[in-house]
Each structure stands twice: as C-alpha cells, then as structure tokens.
Design a protein around this motif. Sequence first.
Motif, PDB file in Angstrom:
ATOM      1  N   MET A 134       0.819  -1.200   0.000  1.00 13.86           N
ATOM      2  CA  MET A 134       0.000   0.000   0.000  1.00 13.86           C
ATOM      3  C   MET A 134       0.860   1.260   0.000  1.00 13.86           C
ATOM      4  N   ASN A 135       1.929   1.238   0.767  1.00 13.01           N
ATOM      5  CA  ASN A 135       2.790   2.419   0.885  1.00 13.01           C
ATOM      6  C   ASN A 135       3.475   2.767  -0.432  1.00 13.01           C
ATOM      7  N   THR A 136       3.793   1.746  -1.227  1.00 13.76           N
ATOM      8  CA  THR A 136       4.491   2.002  -2.492  1.00 13.76           C
ATOM      9  C   THR A 136       3.551   2.044  -3.689  1.00 13.76           C
ATOM     10  N   ASN A 137       2.500   1.219  -3.663  1.00 11.07           N
ATOM     11  CA  ASN A 137       1.554   1.192  -4.786  1.00 11.07           C
ATOM     12  C   ASN A 137       0.873   2.539  -5.004  1.00 11.07           C
ATOM     13  N   LYS A 138       0.671   3.294  -3.926  1.00  6.70           N
ATOM     14  CA  LYS A 138      -0.044   4.563  -4.067  1.00  6.70           C
ATOM     15  C   LYS A 138       0.704   5.529  -4.984  1.00  6.70           C
ATOM     16  N   ASP A 139       2.006   5.336  -5.113  1.00  8.15           N
ATOM     17  CA  ASP A 139       2.810   6.175  -6.005  1.00  8.15           C
ATOM     18  C   ASP A 139       3.159   5.463  -7.310  1.00  8.15           C
ATOM     19  N   GLY A 140       2.619   4.251  -7.486  1.00  6.38           N
ATOM     20  CA  GLY A 140       2.852   3.522  -8.725  1.00  6.38           C
ATOM     21  C   GLY A 140       4.071   2.624  -8.711  1.00  6.38           C
ATOM     22  N   TYR A 141       4.548   2.279  -7.507  1.00 10.19           N
ATOM     23  CA  TYR A 141       5.748   1.448  -7.403  1.00 10.19           C
ATOM     24  C   TYR A 141       5.469   0.215  -6.542  1.00 10.19           C
ATOM     25  N   THR A 142       6.466  -0.654  -6.449  1.00 16.19           N
ATOM     26  CA  THR A 142       6.368  -1.872  -5.651  1.00 16.19           C
ATOM     27  C   THR A 142       7.425  -1.841  -4.552  1.00 16.19           C
ATOM     28  N   PRO A 143       7.221  -2.578  -3.454  1.00 14.51           N
ATOM     29  CA  PRO A 143       8.183  -2.521  -2.346  1.00 14.51           C
ATOM     30  C   PRO A 143       9.490  -3.259  -2.622  1.00 14.51           C
ATOM     31  N   TYR A 144       9.516  -4.049  -3.673  1.00 14.37           N
ATOM     32  CA  TYR A 144      10.726  -4.790  -4.035  1.00 14.37           C
ATOM     33  C   TYR A 144      10.681  -5.029  -5.536  1.00 14.37           C
ATOM     34  N   THR A 145      11.721  -5.632  -6.066  1.00 15.88           N
ATOM     35  CA  THR A 145      11.810  -5.821  -7.512  1.00 15.88           C
ATOM     36  C   THR A 145      10.631  -6.654  -8.017  1.00 15.88           C
ATOM     37  N   PRO A 146       9.846  -6.124  -8.949  1.00 14.92           N
ATOM     38  CA  PRO A 146       8.705  -6.877  -9.468  1.00 14.92           C
ATOM     39  C   PRO A 146       9.135  -7.860 -10.553  1.00 14.92           C
ATOM     40  N   ALA A 147       8.244  -8.802 -10.847  1.00 15.04           N
ATOM     41  CA  ALA A 147       8.460  -9.729 -11.961  1.00 15.04           C
ATOM     42  C   ALA A 147       7.930  -9.047 -13.221  1.00 15.04           C
ATOM     43  N   LEU A 148       8.797  -8.333 -13.913  1.00 15.42           N
ATOM     44  CA  LEU A 148       8.358  -7.526 -15.047  1.00 15.42           C
ATOM     45  C   LEU A 148       7.617  -8.311 -16.132  1.00 15.42           C
ATOM     46  N   PRO A 149       8.098  -9.493 -16.529  1.00 17.77           N
ATOM     47  CA  PRO A 149       7.332 -10.235 -17.548  1.00 17.77           C
ATOM     48  C   PRO A 149       5.900 -10.550 -17.108  1.00 17.77           C
ATOM     49  N   ILE A 150       5.708 -10.823 -15.817  1.00 21.93           N
ATOM     50  CA  ILE A 150       4.357 -11.067 -15.313  1.00 21.93           C
ATOM     51  C   ILE A 150       3.498  -9.816 -15.479  1.00 21.93           C
ATOM     52  N   LEU A 151       4.060  -8.654 -15.191  1.00 21.08           N
ATOM     53  CA  LEU A 151       3.290  -7.419 -15.310  1.00 21.08           C
ATOM     54  C   LEU A 151       2.903  -7.148 -16.762  1.00 21.08           C
ATOM     55  N   TYR A 152       3.833  -7.346 -17.672  1.00 19.25           N
ATOM     56  CA  TYR A 152       3.519  -7.113 -19.088  1.00 19.25           C
ATOM     57  C   TYR A 152       2.551  -8.167 -19.622  1.00 19.25           C
ATOM     58  N   GLY A 153       2.689  -9.404 -19.149  1.00 20.37           N
ATOM     59  CA  GLY A 153       1.726 -10.427 -19.539  1.00 20.37           C
ATOM     60  C   GLY A 153       0.343 -10.118 -19.007  1.00 20.37           C
ATOM     61  N   LEU A 154       0.284  -9.622 -17.776  1.00 11.86           N
ATOM     62  CA  LEU A 154      -1.001  -9.269 -17.192  1.00 11.86           C
ATOM     63  C   LEU A 154      -1.662  -8.141 -17.978  1.00 11.86           C
ATOM     64  N   ARG A 155      -0.850  -7.182 -18.429  1.00 14.59           N
ATOM     65  CA  ARG A 155      -1.429  -6.088 -19.215  1.00 14.59           C
ATOM     66  C   ARG A 155      -2.163  -6.639 -20.443  1.00 14.59           C
ATOM     67  N   LYS A 156      -1.519  -7.555 -21.143  1.00 14.71           N
ATOM     68  CA  LYS A 156      -2.136  -8.133 -22.329  1.00 14.71           C
ATOM     69  C   LYS A 156      -3.327  -9.020 -21.959  1.00 14.71           C
ATOM     70  N   ALA A 157      -3.205  -9.781 -20.865  1.00 11.30           N
ATOM     71  CA  ALA A 157      -4.299 -10.652 -20.444  1.00 11.30           C
ATOM     72  C   ALA A 157      -5.543  -9.834 -20.106  1.00 11.30           C
ATOM     73  N   LEU A 158      -5.354  -8.746 -19.397  1.00 13.57           N
ATOM     74  CA  LEU A 158      -6.492  -7.889 -19.051  1.00 13.57           C
ATOM     75  C   LEU A 158      -7.127  -7.293 -20.298  1.00 13.57           C
ATOM     76  N   ASP A 159      -6.288  -6.911 -21.254  1.00 15.56           N
ATOM     77  CA  ASP A 159      -6.810  -6.370 -22.518  1.00 15.56           C
ATOM     78  C   ASP A 159      -7.657  -7.411 -23.240  1.00 15.56           C
ATOM     79  N   LEU A 160      -7.169  -8.664 -23.273  1.00 12.44           N
ATOM     80  CA  LEU A 160      -7.904  -9.727 -23.964  1.00 12.44           C
ATOM     81  C   LEU A 160      -9.231 -10.024 -23.266  1.00 12.44           C
ATOM     82  N   LEU A 161      -9.217 -10.064 -21.945  1.00 13.52           N
ATOM     83  CA  LEU A 161     -10.443 -10.343 -21.193  1.00 13.52           C
ATOM     84  C   LEU A 161     -11.467  -9.234 -21.392  1.00 13.52           C
ATOM     85  N   GLN A 162     -11.007  -7.993 -21.358  1.00 11.32           N
ATOM     86  CA  GLN A 162     -11.937  -6.884 -21.531  1.00 11.32           C
ATOM     87  C   GLN A 162     -12.444  -6.798 -22.969  1.00 11.32           C
TER      88      GLN A 162
END
Length: 388
Positions: free
Chosen positions: A233-261
């Motif tokens: 919560m402390n980091t997401n509010k500014d658009g960041y994560t508290p530790y190194t994110p899994a970037l491929p997961i984030l980019y895959g999720l972007r496409k998955a959400l687009d396909l579902l919508q």
Amino acid sequence: MAGRNHLYIPGPTNVPNEILNAMHVNMEDHRSPVFPKLLTPLLQDLKKIFKTETGQAFIFPATGTAGWEVALTNTLNPGDKVLIYRFGQFSHLWAEMAKRLGFDVEIHQEVWGKGIPLDRMEARLKEDTNHEIKAVLATHNETATGVTSDIGGVRKALNAANHPALLFVDGVSSIASLDFRMDEWGVDGAISGSQKGFMMPAGGAFLAFSQKALAAVETSTYPRCFLDLKDQMNTNKDGYTPYTPALPILYGLRKALDLLQEEGLENVYARHHRLAEGVRKAVAAWGLTTCAQPGFASDTVTAIIVPADKDARDVISTAFSRYDISLGAGLSELAGKAFRIGHVGDMNDVSMLGAIAGVEMAMLDNGFDFKPGVGVAAAIEYYRSTAN
C-alpha cells in the motif's frame, strides 16, 4: 513426436501467443519515473475483473498459495479462529496452512463432490454468539473435484447470522473464468493466480481486499515481511512496488487484461459454461459420472470418476505417452479414482473436441466399454447447436 503437447489440466493453462509475446521484454528500471504508467493502470483494471469499486487490488510475485497466506497473516492475529469447509484437496491445503500458521482452525468435513453447505454454515455462525470466528475461508472453485460453491450464498449466511467475520475467497481457478462479484457478494479478500483464467504462466498472485479487510490490517499483529500488505500500500499509491517486481508477469497481465476486456467478462463466463457443458455431454455419453454432484458442477474443470475395476492413472499415462495430451490427476482421496479435464482459459470448441477425442482413445486403450466416438459426437452436437 510431431506437434505439441496439448494441455488439458486445470492449470497452468495454455498461454496465448499474444501474452507470450507481451512477456518477451527487456528488463527495465522499476524505479524510473515512467514505471507507474505500467503498474497503476494494472491495479485499476484488476479491480474490474474482481468486480470491485470500493476494494483495492494487489499484485505479488508469487502464487495463489501465497495469496492464501497474505489474507490470513495481514488481517488476523495469532490464535484467531477461522472456519472452513473441507470438500477437496485445495480447501484441505488452505486449512492445513492456517493450522501451520498458528490459527485456531475449525474444519467441517464435507462430501467430496459437493460444495459449502450453506444451511449448516448459517446455523454454525448463529451458534457463534460471541463472534469467536474471525474469518470464513471459502473455496469458490474446488479444482480437485470440479465443484463450484455459491459465494453469494455464503454472504447471505453471514448476513442472516449477523456475523462480522471476514469473508476470504479462494478464487484461483474461478476469477477471470467464472462469475465473480466481490462488492455484491461482500467478499473481504479475493485471491487468484496468474496461471488459470488469466492465461499466463505461474508466478503472479492477484488479490483484492475490501475496506473492512484493509482496516483489519491496521490491527493485525501477525509477523510478516515479504507478504506484507502495508508495504504494498505504501508504495503502490505512487505507482511502485516494495521490491523488484516480476516484469514479464506485469507485461503479460497487461495483455491478459486487454484480452479479457475485449471479449467481455460476461462472454468469458458464457464461453466457459458452454465448453464445460460439452465435456459433461461427453462424460454422460461414455456412461461415466462426474465427481461433482448436481448443482455443483464447475465450468473450469471436470473430474471424471472411472469404474471400480479401472485406474484413472492408466488413462492419464496413456493419454500423455501415446497421444501427447496432459490431463489432471485425481488428488488425495481421488487418486486413481478420477482424472480431470481442464476447460479454462484460452480454449474453444475445437480445443475441447481434441481433449475429448484424446481421452476417448486413452480410455479405449485401457479397456473402457463404450462405442468409439460417442463422447466426441455428443460434444459436437452440443457445440454445433449452441454456436453463435
């Protein structure tokens, strides 16, 4: 063997090429000023999948199992009582996790093939006049048995008992595939994962928490670190994560959400129901039965009971070695008694007909008694008669 392995397990599921391509990205600076342009819209669009306007979504580089732990350790205190109904391997594992974490777990054993017994749950909640039960753990879709429970009914039971317990829902094999309404059903913690309805590789835990659950985070004394919602919560509010994110997961999720919508959630739910019905028509044509009893059948996975003189593991082995298709095994109490066909994620009519044909061949090779093609024919007739 030429061709590819055909994945008909209930997760991980097939990953569309669009998502695979989206995940093939160079690494980048997750502390850069442009990173919030990726993360912030993801968190907002996840809320649409959970169907919540008042809740808050979270992304952990983890699995649905970790999501169970996030819900428990961020909102409860050591020794708190939780209520769970055990009717399959995954409700069993969630209960075992809660015990290992030091919670007082009240487990009610149910028949494997049915879901949460709403009348008995309501009665138990009414008995708890001192409100010792702090959370109800509800498995929406029990992957081991192909059973779906009525989460809206669970909320009604809580309301009828005027009980303040938090409602946590394991939606790992339901969210983004089956109808899920977080706000309408009063769900306090919804837990999902990347590898099923989201059509991605494993490695992402997607969660949403109500304002009631987030308030409980402030009073929880349970030790936690990597899975701490406060850090998110402390980091997401500014658009960041508290530790190194899994970037491929984030980019895959972007496409998955687009396909579902793009398909539309209601269409996604209808497609899964239709594909599941075709599988169930085939099962009936084979003269077999599903583990799920009437009224509880899942639209993401079907568990098929084999005759007493057969071993489901032989069907699974033959299907894999001769026909290059992967089926789900019977778990725990169902080991050797059932095999599972997953119909979740990136699937269509022809996908499911391939599964049904492969299963037919594997069963015939193992001496099952039915006319070749009856299951395929039953599914074909259903799909043809219901095609748009």
